[in-house]
Scaffold this active site. Structure first.
Site, PDB file in Angstrom:
ATOM      1  N   ARG A  80     -27.572  59.732 -10.820  1.00  0.00           N
ATOM      2  CA  ARG A  80     -28.813  59.553 -10.062  1.00  0.00           C
ATOM      3  C   ARG A  80     -29.683  60.809 -10.031  1.00  0.00           C
ATOM      4  O   ARG A  80     -30.920  60.702 -10.017  1.00  0.00           O
ATOM      5  CB  ARG A  80     -28.478  59.130  -8.625  1.00  0.00           C
ATOM      6  CG  ARG A  80     -27.674  57.848  -8.510  1.00  0.00           C
ATOM      7  CD  ARG A  80     -28.417  56.652  -9.032  1.00  0.00           C
ATOM      8  NE  ARG A  80     -27.665  55.415  -8.797  1.00  0.00           N
ATOM      9  CZ  ARG A  80     -28.014  54.250  -9.299  1.00  0.00           C
ATOM     10  NH1 ARG A  80     -29.090  54.136 -10.065  1.00  0.00           N
ATOM     11  NH2 ARG A  80     -27.287  53.171  -9.044  1.00  0.00           N
ATOM     12  N   GLU A 125     -22.480  45.025 -12.505  1.00  0.00           N
ATOM     13  CA  GLU A 125     -23.413  44.181 -13.239  1.00  0.00           C
ATOM     14  C   GLU A 125     -22.683  43.038 -13.940  1.00  0.00           C
ATOM     15  O   GLU A 125     -21.454  43.047 -14.078  1.00  0.00           O
ATOM     16  CB  GLU A 125     -24.173  45.005 -14.287  1.00  0.00           C
ATOM     17  CG  GLU A 125     -24.894  46.215 -13.704  1.00  0.00           C
ATOM     18  CD  GLU A 125     -25.909  46.837 -14.667  1.00  0.00           C
ATOM     19  OE1 GLU A 125     -26.255  46.165 -15.675  1.00  0.00           O
ATOM     20  OE2 GLU A 125     -26.340  47.967 -14.406  1.00  0.00           O
ATOM     21  N   GLU A 153     -22.523  50.963 -11.133  1.00  0.00           N
ATOM     22  CA  GLU A 153     -23.428  49.832 -10.966  1.00  0.00           C
ATOM     23  C   GLU A 153     -22.677  48.564 -11.350  1.00  0.00           C
ATOM     24  O   GLU A 153     -22.279  48.397 -12.514  1.00  0.00           O
ATOM     25  CB  GLU A 153     -24.689  49.983 -11.821  1.00  0.00           C
ATOM     26  CG  GLU A 153     -25.612  51.084 -11.338  1.00  0.00           C
ATOM     27  CD  GLU A 153     -26.960  51.090 -12.060  1.00  0.00           C
ATOM     28  OE1 GLU A 153     -27.064  50.408 -13.103  1.00  0.00           O
ATOM     29  OE2 GLU A 153     -27.875  51.764 -11.583  1.00  0.00           O
ATOM     30  N   HIS A 201     -31.514  44.643  -4.749  1.00  0.00           N
ATOM     31  CA  HIS A 201     -31.318  46.001  -5.251  1.00  0.00           C
ATOM     32  C   HIS A 201     -32.661  46.707  -5.438  1.00  0.00           C
ATOM     33  O   HIS A 201     -32.849  47.843  -4.985  1.00  0.00           O
ATOM     34  CB  HIS A 201     -30.559  45.950  -6.579  1.00  0.00           C
ATOM     35  CG  HIS A 201     -30.475  47.268  -7.277  1.00  0.00           C
ATOM     36  ND1 HIS A 201     -29.772  48.343  -6.772  1.00  0.00           N
ATOM     37  CD2 HIS A 201     -31.008  47.696  -8.457  1.00  0.00           C
ATOM     38  CE1 HIS A 201     -29.865  49.370  -7.601  1.00  0.00           C
ATOM     39  NE2 HIS A 201     -30.620  48.998  -8.622  1.00  0.00           N
ATOM     40  N   GLU A 218     -27.097  52.496  -2.889  1.00  0.00           N
ATOM     41  CA  GLU A 218     -27.459  51.571  -1.815  1.00  0.00           C
ATOM     42  C   GLU A 218     -26.458  51.624  -0.665  1.00  0.00           C
ATOM     43  O   GLU A 218     -26.839  51.633   0.509  1.00  0.00           O
ATOM     44  CB  GLU A 218     -27.521  50.148  -2.353  1.00  0.00           C
ATOM     45  CG  GLU A 218     -28.681  49.864  -3.275  1.00  0.00           C
ATOM     46  CD  GLU A 218     -28.617  48.438  -3.776  1.00  0.00           C
ATOM     47  OE1 GLU A 218     -29.103  47.540  -3.066  1.00  0.00           O
ATOM     48  OE2 GLU A 218     -28.034  48.219  -4.859  1.00  0.00           O
ATOM     49  N   GLN A 237     -31.351  61.080 -13.376  1.00  0.00           N
ATOM     50  CA  GLN A 237     -32.334  60.000 -13.474  1.00  0.00           C
ATOM     51  C   GLN A 237     -33.601  60.319 -12.687  1.00  0.00           C
ATOM     52  O   GLN A 237     -34.723  60.056 -13.157  1.00  0.00           O
ATOM     53  CB  GLN A 237     -31.706  58.706 -12.958  1.00  0.00           C
ATOM     54  CG  GLN A 237     -32.614  57.479 -13.078  1.00  0.00           C
ATOM     55  CD  GLN A 237     -31.904  56.219 -12.623  1.00  0.00           C
ATOM     56  OE1 GLN A 237     -30.721  56.231 -12.290  1.00  0.00           O
ATOM     57  NE2 GLN A 237     -32.616  55.107 -12.604  1.00  0.00           N
ATOM     58  N   ASP A 288     -22.468  49.875 -15.441  1.00  0.00           N
ATOM     59  CA  ASP A 288     -23.414  50.760 -16.119  1.00  0.00           C
ATOM     60  C   ASP A 288     -23.546  52.038 -15.286  1.00  0.00           C
ATOM     61  O   ASP A 288     -24.449  52.187 -14.469  1.00  0.00           O
ATOM     62  CB  ASP A 288     -24.761  50.070 -16.284  1.00  0.00           C
ATOM     63  CG  ASP A 288     -25.624  50.753 -17.320  1.00  0.00           C
ATOM     64  OD1 ASP A 288     -25.074  51.481 -18.167  1.00  0.00           O
ATOM     65  OD2 ASP A 288     -26.846  50.556 -17.308  1.00  0.00           O
ATOM     66  N   THR A 314     -21.208  52.986 -20.631  1.00  0.00           N
ATOM     67  CA  THR A 314     -21.342  51.659 -20.038  1.00  0.00           C
ATOM     68  C   THR A 314     -20.038  50.932 -20.293  1.00  0.00           C
ATOM     69  O   THR A 314     -19.674  50.718 -21.451  1.00  0.00           O
ATOM     70  CB  THR A 314     -22.515  50.871 -20.664  1.00  0.00           C
ATOM     71  OG1 THR A 314     -23.736  51.583 -20.454  1.00  0.00           O
ATOM     72  CG2 THR A 314     -22.630  49.486 -20.073  1.00  0.00           C
ATOM     73  N   ASP A 343     -30.528  46.668 -20.610  1.00  0.00           N
ATOM     74  CA  ASP A 343     -30.171  46.577 -19.197  1.00  0.00           C
ATOM     75  C   ASP A 343     -31.391  46.152 -18.400  1.00  0.00           C
ATOM     76  O   ASP A 343     -32.477  46.724 -18.555  1.00  0.00           O
ATOM     77  CB  ASP A 343     -29.657  47.926 -18.688  1.00  0.00           C
ATOM     78  CG  ASP A 343     -28.987  47.804 -17.330  1.00  0.00           C
ATOM     79  OD1 ASP A 343     -28.316  46.786 -17.090  1.00  0.00           O
ATOM     80  OD2 ASP A 343     -29.113  48.731 -16.522  1.00  0.00           O
ATOM     81  N   LYS A 363     -28.170  57.274 -18.022  1.00  0.00           N
ATOM     82  CA  LYS A 363     -27.474  56.010 -18.243  1.00  0.00           C
ATOM     83  C   LYS A 363     -26.685  55.979 -19.546  1.00  0.00           C
ATOM     84  O   LYS A 363     -25.721  55.222 -19.672  1.00  0.00           O
ATOM     85  CB  LYS A 363     -28.488  54.867 -18.283  1.00  0.00           C
ATOM     86  CG  LYS A 363     -29.241  54.660 -17.003  1.00  0.00           C
ATOM     87  CD  LYS A 363     -28.421  53.864 -16.018  1.00  0.00           C
ATOM     88  CE  LYS A 363     -29.289  53.330 -14.900  1.00  0.00           C
ATOM     89  NZ  LYS A 363     -28.546  52.385 -14.050  1.00  0.00           N
TER      90      LYS A 363
END
Length: 408
Positions: A225, A189, A187, A121, A346, A228, A221, A245, A114, A241
């Site tokens: 948070r 992607e 996410e 971002h 975000e 993380q 993905d 996925t 990834d 993560k």
């Protein structure tokens, strides 16, 4: 109906003749998965129409391993079958309505990488985590930053996602907390699927991108948070993560994306030779993210700083080998506008500005029962629109044994 094909392709279909994305499906009443291509509202059984057992498998890998010349030849053969009316009677019995088949993970994932390729971002995240400092780390515009993920937890679209548990950052002087993630995120992607491998110790340059990469898919993905934030220093994402996925069921061949190729953003610094491109591999993909059916973001992939070719070159410049079925993803796709941010972190600015939904509720991060769906389109040849299908997943509650941190 698309003029170039006798097949029934409704106007505006995401799967015109110019697309022909590959997937793996099981027809109704049949337990044998096999390779198909989407055309209009149908999926064509490739093994049956070509009489080729390469496609009579539950994964694309045997075909992917055959390389660019074979990929081109099969695409041409399928196009001929779907354009010459003389083949209609023979091909029609092998067209299955899409709403009557079961779609599967389209390939066996060998490795998963990834990246972190969106400047918008990375800048937003940097502003949240490092207020008052340069939001981008010193190396960001010199190389595509990435990390290795878990191939074994790449799942097909539609697979439910169990809320992960893990340690969280403690208050000063206390032990780390443990429990279900309270800051679960999506996410949006774009993924790249490797067909032919490479020898260990041999870098793959940007010019060889189309010889090794078969096509493009959509990726979600998922990210915890809070987990993380506690674990990522100094080695980066891990448990936050690796729990899931999600990948879309259709792989759009690079050959279908010729009209979508664009010049990437202007470079801030001269790149090292291995990252320079002789041809542009930016892609004009337009993503849409829906939360419980409501559009919440429309990220533009054309704004990505690093291209798929540059990611591949960086991934192998140290001599790391490629294998058939390798998947690498772009990282969160975000644009410059507020409505173009590709994750809730975000969109809600770290949870400080909750997202208002049409049903009167709001979200800082994902709740149990929420469903996230990502779609995308790109301009195709002859004025068509290339669709990528969708990648979707519903959040299930954390399991009891995970909540306690003790195995059952």
């Amino acid at each position: 109906m698309t003029a170039a094909t006798w097949a029934d392709v409704p106007a505006g279909s995401p799967f015109p003749l110019q697309n022909l994305p590959y997937g793996v499906f099981t027809p109704a009443g049949d337990a044998r998965p096999r390779v198909g291509v989407a055309i209009g509202a149908h999926v064509l059984d490739v093994a049956a129409v070509l009489g080729d057992d390469t496609f009579a498998h539950g994964a694309l890998n045997p075909f992917l391993a055959q390389g660019r010349a074979r990929w081109t030849a099969v695409r041409a053969e399928l196009t001929a079958l779907l354009t010459d009316a003389r083949h209609r009677a023979a091909v029609t019995p092998h067209l299955h309505p899409l709403d009557e088949v079961t779609l599967h993970l389209p390939f066996e994932v060998a490795d998963y990488v990834d990246f972190y390729a969106s400047e918008h971002h990375a800048t937003n995240v940097g502003r949240m985590f490092r207020p008052g400092a340069d939001p981008l780390t010193p190396q960001w515009k010199h190389l595509p930053i990435g990390y290795h993920g878990r191939a074994g937890t790449v799942v097909a679209s539609g697979t439910p996602v169990v809320r992960p548990c893990g340690q969280k950052r403690p208050a000063e002087g206390e032990l780390p907390g443990f429990g279900p993630s309270a800051r679960l995120d999506f996410e949006a992607e774009v993924g790249f699927v490797v067909g032919t491998g490479s020898a260990l110790g041999t870098p793959v340059g940007t010019g060889a991108f189309a010889e090794h990469v078969f096509g493009v898919c959509l990726v979600n993905d998922w990210s915890a948070r809070d987990v993380q934030a506690w674990e990522y220093v100094p080695l980066g994402p891990f448990l936050a993560k690796s729990f899931a996925t999600s990948v879309s069921p259709w792989i759009v061949p690079l050959e279908a994306l010729g009209a979508a190729r664009v010049t990437p953003p202007e470079r801030a610094h001269e790149l090292r030779p291995y990252l320079r491109e002789a041809e542009d591999w930016g892609l004009d993909l337009r993503l849409e993210v829906r939360l419980n059916g409501q559009p919440v973001s429309r990220p533009p992939f054309s704004a990505m700083y690093w291209t798929g070719a540059q990611m591949l070159a960086h991934m192998t410049v140290n001599g790391a080998s490629l294998r058939t079925g390798d998947l690498y993803a772009s990282g969160t796709v975000s644009g410059p506008e507020a409505g173009e941010r590709g994750c809730l972190m975000e969109l809600t600015w770290g949870g400080e500005e909750p997202l208002k939904l049409a049903d009167g509720t709001s979200r800082a991060f994902l709740e149990d029962g929420d469903e996230v769906t990502i779609t995308a389109t790109a301009p195709g040849a002859e004025g068509t629109v290339i669709g990528f299908g969708e990648v979707t997943g519903e959040i299930l509650p954390a399991r009891a044994e995970g909540r306690s941190g003790v195995s059952a």
